[in-house]
Design a protein around this motif. Sequence first.
Motif, PDB file in Angstrom:
ATOM      1  N   GLU A 156      55.453  24.852  11.870  1.00 43.14           N
ATOM      2  CA  GLU A 156      56.599  25.656  11.434  1.00 43.14           C
ATOM      3  C   GLU A 156      56.344  26.252  10.037  1.00 43.14           C
ATOM      4  N   ARG A 157      55.748  25.467   9.152  1.00 43.61           N
ATOM      5  CA  ARG A 157      55.460  25.970   7.808  1.00 43.61           C
ATOM      6  C   ARG A 157      54.447  27.099   7.848  1.00 43.61           C
ATOM      7  N   TYR A 158      53.410  26.915   8.631  1.00 43.36           N
ATOM      8  CA  TYR A 158      52.412  27.979   8.822  1.00 43.36           C
ATOM      9  C   TYR A 158      53.077  29.253   9.321  1.00 43.36           C
ATOM     10  N   HIS A 159      53.958  29.117  10.314  1.00 46.10           N
ATOM     11  CA  HIS A 159      54.630  30.282  10.881  1.00 46.10           C
ATOM     12  C   HIS A 159      55.496  30.972   9.830  1.00 46.10           C
ATOM     13  N   ARG A 160      56.228  30.195   9.038  1.00 47.38           N
ATOM     14  CA  ARG A 160      57.084  30.794   8.005  1.00 47.38           C
ATOM     15  C   ARG A 160      56.254  31.581   6.998  1.00 47.38           C
ATOM     16  N   ILE A 161      55.145  31.004   6.568  1.00 46.04           N
ATOM     17  CA  ILE A 161      54.300  31.694   5.580  1.00 46.04           C
ATOM     18  C   ILE A 161      53.749  32.985   6.179  1.00 46.04           C
ATOM     19  N   ALA A 206      45.623  30.690  25.387  1.00 44.59           N
ATOM     20  CA  ALA A 206      45.333  31.830  24.509  1.00 44.59           C
ATOM     21  C   ALA A 206      46.335  31.955  23.375  1.00 44.59           C
ATOM     22  N   GLY A 207      47.627  31.778  23.665  1.00 42.30           N
ATOM     23  CA  GLY A 207      48.630  31.942  22.620  1.00 42.30           C
ATOM     24  C   GLY A 207      48.483  30.944  21.496  1.00 42.30           C
ATOM     25  N   ALA A 208      48.297  29.674  21.844  1.00 43.00           N
ATOM     26  CA  ALA A 208      48.142  28.650  20.807  1.00 43.00           C
ATOM     27  C   ALA A 208      46.828  28.834  20.051  1.00 43.00           C
ATOM     28  N   ARG A 209      45.801  29.282  20.731  1.00 45.86           N
ATOM     29  CA  ARG A 209      44.505  29.464  20.066  1.00 45.86           C
ATOM     30  C   ARG A 209      44.560  30.559  19.005  1.00 45.86           C
ATOM     31  N   ASN A 214      44.161  33.073  13.440  1.00 48.11           N
ATOM     32  CA  ASN A 214      44.896  33.493  12.248  1.00 48.11           C
ATOM     33  C   ASN A 214      44.406  32.752  11.010  1.00 48.11           C
ATOM     34  N   VAL A 215      44.129  31.466  11.151  1.00 51.30           N
ATOM     35  CA  VAL A 215      43.593  30.706  10.019  1.00 51.30           C
ATOM     36  C   VAL A 215      42.268  31.314   9.566  1.00 51.30           C
ATOM     37  N   ALA A 216      41.442  31.706  10.523  1.00 54.63           N
ATOM     38  CA  ALA A 216      40.160  32.315  10.172  1.00 54.63           C
ATOM     39  C   ALA A 216      40.344  33.641   9.461  1.00 54.63           C
ATOM     40  N   GLN A 217      41.349  34.430   9.887  1.00 53.89           N
ATOM     41  CA  GLN A 217      41.479  35.780   9.363  1.00 53.89           C
ATOM     42  C   GLN A 217      42.356  35.880   8.119  1.00 53.89           C
ATOM     43  N   VAL A 218      43.356  35.040   7.998  1.00 56.54           N
ATOM     44  CA  VAL A 218      44.248  35.122   6.827  1.00 56.54           C
ATOM     45  C   VAL A 218      44.297  33.784   6.090  1.00 56.54           C
ATOM     46  N   GLY A 219      43.223  33.018   6.235  1.00 56.73           N
ATOM     47  CA  GLY A 219      43.183  31.703   5.587  1.00 56.73           C
ATOM     48  C   GLY A 219      43.354  31.771   4.086  1.00 56.73           C
ATOM     49  N   ASP A 220      42.802  32.802   3.448  1.00 61.10           N
ATOM     50  CA  ASP A 220      42.944  32.913   1.996  1.00 61.10           C
ATOM     51  C   ASP A 220      44.407  33.044   1.601  1.00 61.10           C
ATOM     52  N   GLY A 221      45.161  33.803   2.373  1.00 57.40           N
ATOM     53  CA  GLY A 221      46.581  33.938   2.087  1.00 57.40           C
ATOM     54  C   GLY A 221      47.335  32.640   2.310  1.00 57.40           C
ATOM     55  N   LEU A 222      46.976  31.902   3.345  1.00 55.39           N
ATOM     56  CA  LEU A 222      47.605  30.610   3.595  1.00 55.39           C
ATOM     57  C   LEU A 222      47.304  29.639   2.452  1.00 55.39           C
ATOM     58  N   ARG A 223      46.069  29.674   1.964  1.00 54.88           N
ATOM     59  CA  ARG A 223      45.710  28.814   0.830  1.00 54.88           C
ATOM     60  C   ARG A 223      46.495  29.203  -0.416  1.00 54.88           C
ATOM     61  N   ALA A 230      42.840  20.471   4.363  1.00 56.95           N
ATOM     62  CA  ALA A 230      43.133  19.482   5.401  1.00 56.95           C
ATOM     63  C   ALA A 230      44.197  19.994   6.358  1.00 56.95           C
ATOM     64  N   GLU A 231      45.211  20.690   5.820  1.00 55.53           N
ATOM     65  CA  GLU A 231      46.265  21.235   6.677  1.00 55.53           C
ATOM     66  C   GLU A 231      45.725  22.359   7.565  1.00 55.53           C
ATOM     67  N   LEU A 232      44.885  23.201   7.013  1.00 54.39           N
ATOM     68  CA  LEU A 232      44.315  24.279   7.819  1.00 54.39           C
ATOM     69  C   LEU A 232      43.407  23.730   8.917  1.00 54.39           C
ATOM     70  N   GLU A 233      42.655  22.682   8.576  1.00 52.29           N
ATOM     71  CA  GLU A 233      41.809  22.060   9.591  1.00 52.29           C
ATOM     72  C   GLU A 233      42.649  21.441  10.703  1.00 52.29           C
ATOM     73  N   ARG A 234      43.773  20.837  10.333  1.00 53.91           N
ATOM     74  CA  ARG A 234      44.620  20.251  11.373  1.00 53.91           C
ATOM     75  C   ARG A 234      45.262  21.344  12.228  1.00 53.91           C
ATOM     76  N   LEU A 235      45.652  22.455  11.636  1.00 55.37           N
ATOM     77  CA  LEU A 235      46.182  23.560  12.424  1.00 55.37           C
ATOM     78  C   LEU A 235      45.180  24.000  13.490  1.00 55.37           C
ATOM     79  N   CYS A 236      43.921  24.087  13.102  1.00 54.98           N
ATOM     80  CA  CYS A 236      42.893  24.504  14.067  1.00 54.98           C
ATOM     81  C   CYS A 236      42.731  23.478  15.179  1.00 54.98           C
ATOM     82  N   ARG A 237      42.824  22.201  14.845  1.00 53.28           N
ATOM     83  CA  ARG A 237      42.746  21.186  15.896  1.00 53.28           C
ATOM     84  C   ARG A 237      43.963  21.256  16.811  1.00 53.28           C
TER      85      ARG A 237
END
Length: 259
Positions: A156-161, A206-209, A214-223, A230-237
């Motif tokens: 949910e936090r990832y989605h909000r950001i 496909a949708g969840a993947r 998104n982490v790969a493409q906008v990871g800098d913005g998420l950071r 650790a949170e980004l790695e868990r999102l990918c898992r």
Amino acid sequence: MRAAYSFDNDDPAAELRHDLLAEILDPFTFDRLGALGDLTGLRCLEAGAGGGSVARWLAERGGRVLATDLNPRHIPDNQGYAVRRHDLTTDPIPEPPWDLIHARLVLAHLHDQNKILVRLADALAPGGVLVVEDWLSAYPDVVLAAPDAAAAELVERYHRILVNQLLPANGADPAWAGRAHAALLAAGFGEVTTEIRAGSWAGGTAGARLIAVNVAQVGDGLRAAGMTEAELERLCRLADDPALVVRGHFTYSTMGRRR
């Protein structure tokens, strides 16, 4: 001035993004376009063609198709349609008049959608059809099930950001799809209809993947927004974990006919 597009086609993850989007969205798009009947001989403009799956479908059904994109590197050029680099915000609409113009996940990323709709209307032949499809991603509460409460809150936090900060910062409007119907009416289209579809996306589909893409493409913005490695790695898992189930974005498919 055009803001930077969040999901650059030059990014190494872009090809996978297009494949996933086609898997998610093509069935609904093909239902909508298929309802138009026989496409044989119709002049079709696929604007923002992405990976080219819709352009190929139109060509296979007899359409005379031009597929355009700001960066067309992922559009195959040997599938029975023409390909051209084109900026929908600044360049003239190529080679009018068109019988069908389709734009998917395009207008929500652009400024001045109303002006663009008028230009698209002017590029249609009398009686020609415009179909615009976008995600209404502004809604929160996307998690339907999760392996634990921490995972649910992380997604949910990832989605909000993503939808409240990163996409708008790059010029996108995650709520635009909800205004498309009124915008087509204001642009002078008749017979305007909207159909809306959404489903559940379990980890590994496909949708969840898309979360990992998104982490790969906008990871800098998420950071920059405070997410840790650790949170980004868990999102990918979680994107591959079937215990996670998220609600797919509401896909608004809005169609109108030039009077």
